[in-house]
Design an enzyme around this catalytic site. Structure first.
Site, PDB file in Angstrom:
ATOM      1  N   TYR A 141       0.779  -1.231   0.000  1.00 49.80           N
ATOM      2  CA  TYR A 141       0.000   0.000   0.000  1.00 49.80           C
ATOM      3  C   TYR A 141       0.814   1.286   0.000  1.00 49.80           C
ATOM      4  CZ  TYR A 141      -3.857  -3.160   0.597  1.00 49.80           C
ATOM      5  OH  TYR A 141      -4.764  -4.173   0.399  1.00 49.80           O
ATOM      6  N   PHE A 431     -10.690  -3.970  10.780  1.00 44.12           N
ATOM      7  CA  PHE A 431     -11.876  -3.825   9.928  1.00 44.12           C
ATOM      8  C   PHE A 431     -11.547  -4.321   8.527  1.00 44.12           C
ATOM      9  CE2 PHE A 431      -9.490   0.150  10.003  1.00 44.12           C
ATOM     10  CZ  PHE A 431      -9.369   0.483   8.670  1.00 44.12           C
TER      11      PHE A 431
END
Length: 431
Positions: A141, A431
């Site tokens: 990322y 999450f």
């Protein structure tokens, strides 16, 4: 190999949720089977317009009936609204990213880059200040402007070694520990967590569904449910200041000695007294000889709450919440600053979302960040700024690593004086 023009990326429709879930399972190396329960559950929280998939029109069509007419989905991506607490307690709107997968047969074709570009552009258009995610793999990322902004640590506590008086588990602040059930937690938990959010940078929102799932009110057949114990700390005045959620195994040695482990699923506290009382309680439970702490802040008080801190062995230390700044001005103005100072930053953003030169003038009374044509003092990629924004990283350290560049001698020290915080940020959730 399919050509890039044969792979189409778009938001899914509601009838495509089962196929999207199957593709997600495949990408995560789970059984591709999707049960009706999972489809129904995902349909309650997935927003199709923010749920992307890649379709390979050149692949062999699937023979089983599906809403895509047999065209395989080969990648998945989902985002949803979230709030992230900046330094000082102000929440900023965040674009939370999850369920990112690319099928093994379609890696290294730029599919994730296309999905990320679509999602981040939409988040920027909505006015989100940052994007967030939990990275399964480290190298992915950074190339999209994300940087590791918080870290997590886990300890395994050898209870007999730490030297606590197990016969005196009562809190020393005049408060008390009580065991409650999930229904009680759903009543007071959200407000307790909101108080924590206002005091700890890096924390994120927990919606009603989070509390339903984590207290057993919403059960999913695909996820086995074991009801945990919930220990609550009340101060001497009766205010709830802490909550520990934990499970225990049942393990005994050959000589009939108890060797049980208590595994903490979550422990939040709004005062050091509550934190100390909950850990003391967990280390005083009869038959429990080991406590696994679950994810904690890397500068957690825990080891040094114990008479012998060496009895708490560090078993995990890793990056956790990754942040991608979408609006430099709003991000830097949202947080607080302990000392006055000024700094000119050259922010490099290859995606073109928020790069440029900025003048930050900040202090205890507030901050102003504006575009400027002044000569930069510090040049850094937007991902490196994310590492500094929540106060977890040192600009001096990043300069030594070659990750940021001083255009003016001493600029990294100025950045540290402005941006670093006395406590490290912490995100207790996944999450």
């Amino acid at each position: 190999m399919s050509r890039s023009e044969d792979i189409h990326v778009r938001p899914i429709t509601e009838p495509e949720i089962p196929d999207w879930t199957r593709a997600l399972h495949t990408g995560f190396l789970r059984s591709p089977h999707v049960c009706d329960d999972e489809t129904a559950d995902r349909g309650t929280y997935i927003v199709p317009s923010r749920t992307l998939a890649a379709f390979d029109t050149d692949a062999l069509p699937r023979s089983r009936p599906c809403s895509t007419g047999g065209t395989p989905m080969v990648a998945t991506f989902r985002s949803f609204p979230q709030e992230l607490t900046a330094v000082g307690g102000t929440p900023v709107p965040a674009n939370a990213i999850s369920n990112v997968s690319v099928t093994a047969t379609h890696r290294r074709r730029g599919i994730l880059s296309r999905m990320m570009a679509l999602d981040l552009a939409a988040a920027k258009e909505r006015g989100d200040v940052v994007a967030t995610l939990i990275a399964a793999e480290y190298p992915i990322y950074g190339r999209y402007g994300f940087g590791p902004a918080t870290h997590t640590a886990e300890w395994t506590i050898d209870v007999p070694r730490v030297g606590l008086d197990r016969h005196r588990p009562a809190p020393d602040d005049g408060g008390r520990i009580d065991l409650v059930d999930g229904a009680d937690v759903r009543k007071f938990g959200p407000e307790l967590h909101e108080r924590l959010r206002r005091s700890r940078s890096g924390t994120i929102t927990r919606d009603d569904r989070w509390w339903q799932v984590h207290t057993g009110a919403l059960r999913r057949d695909r996820v086995p449910w074991t009801e945990p114990f919930y220990a609550v700390h009340r101060s001497a005045s009766g205010e709830i200041e802490g909550l520990a959620t934990y499970v225990c195994d049942d393990h005994w040695g050959d000589d009939k000695r108890p060797l049980n482990t208590a595994t903490v699923q979550s422990l939040i506290a709004t005062s050091p007294a509550a934190e100390r009382a909950l850990w003391r309680y967990l280390c005083s439970i009869d038959w429990v000889t080991t406590v696994k702490t679950g994810g904690r802040a890397p500068d957690d008080l825990l080891p040094h709450l114990l008479p012998d801190p060496r009895g708490a062995r560090l078993t995990t230390y890793a990056d956790w919440l990754w942040v991608r700044i979408l609006d430099v001005v709003r991000a830097l103005e949202a947080r607080t600053y302990e000392r006055p100072g000024a700094l000119v930053l050259e922010v490099v953003d290859e995606a073109g979302l928020t790069g440029g030169r900025y003048l930050l003038q900040a202090g205890p009374d507030g901050a102003e960040c504006t575009r400027t044509d002044r000569e930069p003092q510090l040049t850094l990629a937007v991902g490196e700024l994310a590492r500094l924004w929540l106060g977890d990283e040192s600009a001096v350290r990043l300069a030594a690593l070659g990750s940021v560049r001083e255009q003016q001698e001493g600029a990294a020290s100025v950045a540290d004086a402005l941006l670093r915080t006395s406590r490290r940020p912490w995100c207790p959730d996944v999450f």
